[in-house]
Design a protein around this motif. Structure first.
Motif, PDB file in Angstrom:
ATOM      1  N   UNK A   1       1.165  -1.370  -0.016  1.00  0.00           N
ATOM      2  CA  UNK A   1       0.125   0.006  -0.114  1.00  0.00           C
ATOM      3  C   UNK A   1       0.811   1.486   0.117  1.00  0.00           C
ATOM      4  N   UNK A   2       0.600   2.219  -0.825  1.00  0.00           N
ATOM      5  CA  UNK A   2       1.222   3.467  -0.861  1.00  0.00           C
ATOM      6  C   UNK A   2       1.173   4.122   0.430  1.00  0.00           C
ATOM      7  N   UNK A   3       2.346   4.658   1.045  1.00  0.00           N
ATOM      8  CA  UNK A   3       2.426   5.461   2.203  1.00  0.00           C
ATOM      9  C   UNK A   3       1.637   6.742   2.030  1.00  0.00           C
ATOM     10  N   UNK A   4       1.376   7.315   3.015  1.00  0.00           N
ATOM     11  CA  UNK A   4       0.594   8.606   2.997  1.00  0.00           C
ATOM     12  C   UNK A   4       1.561   9.719   2.886  1.00  0.00           C
ATOM     13  N   UNK A   5       1.403  10.511   1.712  1.00  0.00           N
ATOM     14  CA  UNK A   5       2.481  11.531   1.327  1.00  0.00           C
ATOM     15  C   UNK A   5       1.709  12.953   1.315  1.00  0.00           C
ATOM     16  N   UNK A   6       0.452  13.036   1.510  1.00  0.00           N
ATOM     17  CA  UNK A   6      -0.296  14.454   1.141  1.00  0.00           C
ATOM     18  C   UNK A   6      -0.537  15.216   2.406  1.00  0.00           C
ATOM     19  N   UNK A   7       0.090  16.534   2.757  1.00  0.00           N
ATOM     20  CA  UNK A   7      -0.555  16.891   3.784  1.00  0.00           C
ATOM     21  C   UNK A   7      -1.432  17.777   3.539  1.00  0.00           C
ATOM     22  N   UNK A   8      -2.138  18.208   4.623  1.00  0.00           N
ATOM     23  CA  UNK A   8      -3.731  18.651   4.378  1.00  0.00           C
ATOM     24  C   UNK A   8      -3.528  20.161   3.698  1.00  0.00           C
ATOM     25  N   UNK A   9      -2.709  21.001   3.698  1.00  0.00           N
ATOM     26  CA  UNK A   9      -2.558  22.119   2.694  1.00  0.00           C
ATOM     27  C   UNK A   9      -2.744  21.565   1.400  1.00  0.00           C
ATOM     28  N   UNK A  10      -1.827  20.566   1.057  1.00  0.00           N
ATOM     29  CA  UNK A  10      -1.831  19.882  -0.252  1.00  0.00           C
ATOM     30  C   UNK A  10      -3.149  19.482  -0.786  1.00  0.00           C
ATOM     31  N   UNK A  11      -3.730  18.778   0.208  1.00  0.00           N
ATOM     32  CA  UNK A  11      -5.026  18.128  -0.114  1.00  0.00           C
ATOM     33  C   UNK A  11      -6.055  19.437  -0.537  1.00  0.00           C
ATOM     34  N   UNK A  17      -8.244  22.277  -7.245  1.00  0.00           N
ATOM     35  CA  UNK A  17      -7.994  22.082  -8.556  1.00  0.00           C
ATOM     36  C   UNK A  17      -8.995  21.269  -9.282  1.00  0.00           C
ATOM     37  N   UNK A  18      -9.423  20.133  -8.481  1.00  0.00           N
ATOM     38  CA  UNK A  18     -10.411  19.337  -8.845  1.00  0.00           C
ATOM     39  C   UNK A  18     -11.648  19.993  -9.143  1.00  0.00           C
ATOM     40  N   UNK A  42      -3.457  19.348 -13.664  1.00  0.00           N
ATOM     41  CA  UNK A  42      -2.696  18.199 -13.389  1.00  0.00           C
ATOM     42  C   UNK A  42      -1.133  18.637 -13.142  1.00  0.00           C
ATOM     43  N   UNK A  43      -0.694  19.337 -13.891  1.00  0.00           N
ATOM     44  CA  UNK A  43       0.916  19.959 -13.835  1.00  0.00           C
ATOM     45  C   UNK A  43       0.985  20.658 -12.683  1.00  0.00           C
ATOM     46  N   UNK A  44      -0.230  21.653 -12.245  1.00  0.00           N
ATOM     47  CA  UNK A  44      -0.012  22.270 -10.853  1.00  0.00           C
ATOM     48  C   UNK A  44      -0.258  21.270  -9.748  1.00  0.00           C
ATOM     49  N   UNK A  45      -0.859  20.240  -9.785  1.00  0.00           N
ATOM     50  CA  UNK A  45      -0.817  19.166  -8.760  1.00  0.00           C
ATOM     51  C   UNK A  45       0.474  18.476  -8.565  1.00  0.00           C
ATOM     52  N   UNK A  46       1.003  18.033  -9.462  1.00  0.00           N
ATOM     53  CA  UNK A  46       2.429  17.408  -9.695  1.00  0.00           C
ATOM     54  C   UNK A  46       3.337  18.214  -9.170  1.00  0.00           C
ATOM     55  N   UNK A  56       2.654   6.871  -6.234  1.00  0.00           N
ATOM     56  CA  UNK A  56       2.067   8.284  -5.692  1.00  0.00           C
ATOM     57  C   UNK A  56       1.510   8.824  -6.901  1.00  0.00           C
ATOM     58  N   UNK A  57       2.002   8.831  -8.136  1.00  0.00           N
ATOM     59  CA  UNK A  57       1.652   9.206  -9.188  1.00  0.00           C
ATOM     60  C   UNK A  57       0.448   8.928  -9.612  1.00  0.00           C
ATOM     61  N   UNK A  58       0.242   7.362  -9.487  1.00  0.00           N
ATOM     62  CA  UNK A  58      -1.136   6.823  -9.718  1.00  0.00           C
ATOM     63  C   UNK A  58      -2.074   7.306  -8.981  1.00  0.00           C
ATOM     64  N   UNK A  59      -1.899   7.858  -7.848  1.00  0.00           N
ATOM     65  CA  UNK A  59      -2.950   8.201  -6.946  1.00  0.00           C
ATOM     66  C   UNK A  59      -3.584   9.699  -7.399  1.00  0.00           C
ATOM     67  N   UNK A  60      -2.534  10.480  -7.825  1.00  0.00           N
ATOM     68  CA  UNK A  60      -3.060  11.938  -8.440  1.00  0.00           C
ATOM     69  C   UNK A  60      -3.436  12.028  -9.987  1.00  0.00           C
ATOM     70  N   UNK A  61      -2.902  11.226 -10.878  1.00  0.00           N
ATOM     71  CA  UNK A  61      -3.225  11.299 -11.942  1.00  0.00           C
ATOM     72  C   UNK A  61      -4.618  10.976 -12.746  1.00  0.00           C
ATOM     73  N   UNK A  62      -5.658  10.474 -11.882  1.00  0.00           N
ATOM     74  CA  UNK A  62      -6.885  10.116 -12.356  1.00  0.00           C
ATOM     75  C   UNK A  62      -7.639  11.438 -12.753  1.00  0.00           C
ATOM     76  N   UNK A  63      -7.220  12.664 -12.062  1.00  0.00           N
ATOM     77  CA  UNK A  63      -7.781  13.926 -12.173  1.00  0.00           C
ATOM     78  C   UNK A  63      -8.125  14.065 -13.870  1.00  0.00           C
ATOM     79  N   UNK A  64      -7.304  13.557 -14.668  1.00  0.00           N
ATOM     80  CA  UNK A  64      -7.185  13.767 -16.013  1.00  0.00           C
ATOM     81  C   UNK A  64      -8.476  13.036 -16.594  1.00  0.00           C
TER      82      UNK A  64
END
Length: 218
Positions: A1-11, A17-18, A42-46, A56-64
């Motif tokens: 399982x992917x470790x948690x990596x997103x801080x509150x302000x990043x979420x 953006x979503x 997507x670029x801004x999120x990355x 981690x990239x696979x968690x964020x990419x589905x916005x596209x």
């Protein structure tokens, strides 16, 4: 399982953006413009995560690929599962951050959703004081300030939301250049409701700058 990596302000930033992309799906008719909006978001999120691994990239990419309201809801739910809780802190640790305040009013830690905190903040209405606790480079720091409530809404220096704010003034540890007997005051407008502020903050630069100016010794 992917470790948690997103801080509150990043979420909060990802959610913003979503929401932007979701609105574009309803308001933009030109497919090329819509694609530009999607990939710009997507670029801004990355950019928030310069050292992403593949999982981690696979968690964020589905916005596209999100299109419906349910798609975006599912996307944010998945992202939320990878957010980092505010580090555990005890009442004793908080007291040590404010050693000169013998009558410190403590926050109700058990009532706080630590997964939605960028910083820990609370008011003491009786003394017109506001307190901030933040973890900087693995170490907790605390700032105490006096607040003067305003009668109108204004922009918060931390979250940039248009909310009920107070003029918060904290005394810096750095002495004033005018006289060595006086200390500099650091002040700005901040949300009275720190819970709401934590829900909206997308960038910690002003928060960290405020704390650094207050704690600076020179």
């Amino acid at each position: 399982m992917t470790e948690r990596f997103i801080r509150n302000h990043q979420f909060n930033f990802i959610k913003k953006q979503s929401d932007h992309v979701q609105r574009a799906h309803h308001t933009v008719s030109d497919p090329k413009v819509l694609q530009a909006v999607i990939f710009q978001s997507e670029a801004k999120i990355m950019e928030l995560f310069p050292e992403l691994n593949e999982d981690q990239r696979k968690v964020l990419e589905p916005i596209t690929t999100c299109k419906s309201a349910q798609d975006f809801s599912d996307y944010l739910q998945k992202v939320c599962e990878h957010t980092i809780d505010f580090p555990a802190i005890s009442e004793a640790q908080i007291k040590r951050l404010f050693p000169k305040n013998k009558k410190l009013k403590l926050p109700n830690l058990s009532a706080m959703d630590v997964s939605k905190l960028t910083y820990l903040g609370w008011l003491d209405i009786a003394t017109n004081k506001i307190y901030y606790v933040y973890q900087d480079q693995g170490k907790f720091v605390g700032v105490e300030g006096k607040f003067t409530p305003g009668s109108k809404k204004n922009l918060c220096s931390f979250c940039h939301g248009y909310e009920e704010v107070a003029l918060v003034s904290a005394i810096s540890k750095a002495k004033s250049s005018i006289s060595p007997d006086y200390y500099k005051a650091v002040g700005n407008y901040m949300c009275v409701d720190t819970h709401q502020c934590n829900k909206q903050i997308t960038d910690v630069s002003n928060l960290e700058g405020f704390i650094a100016r207050v704690l600076a010794k020179e």
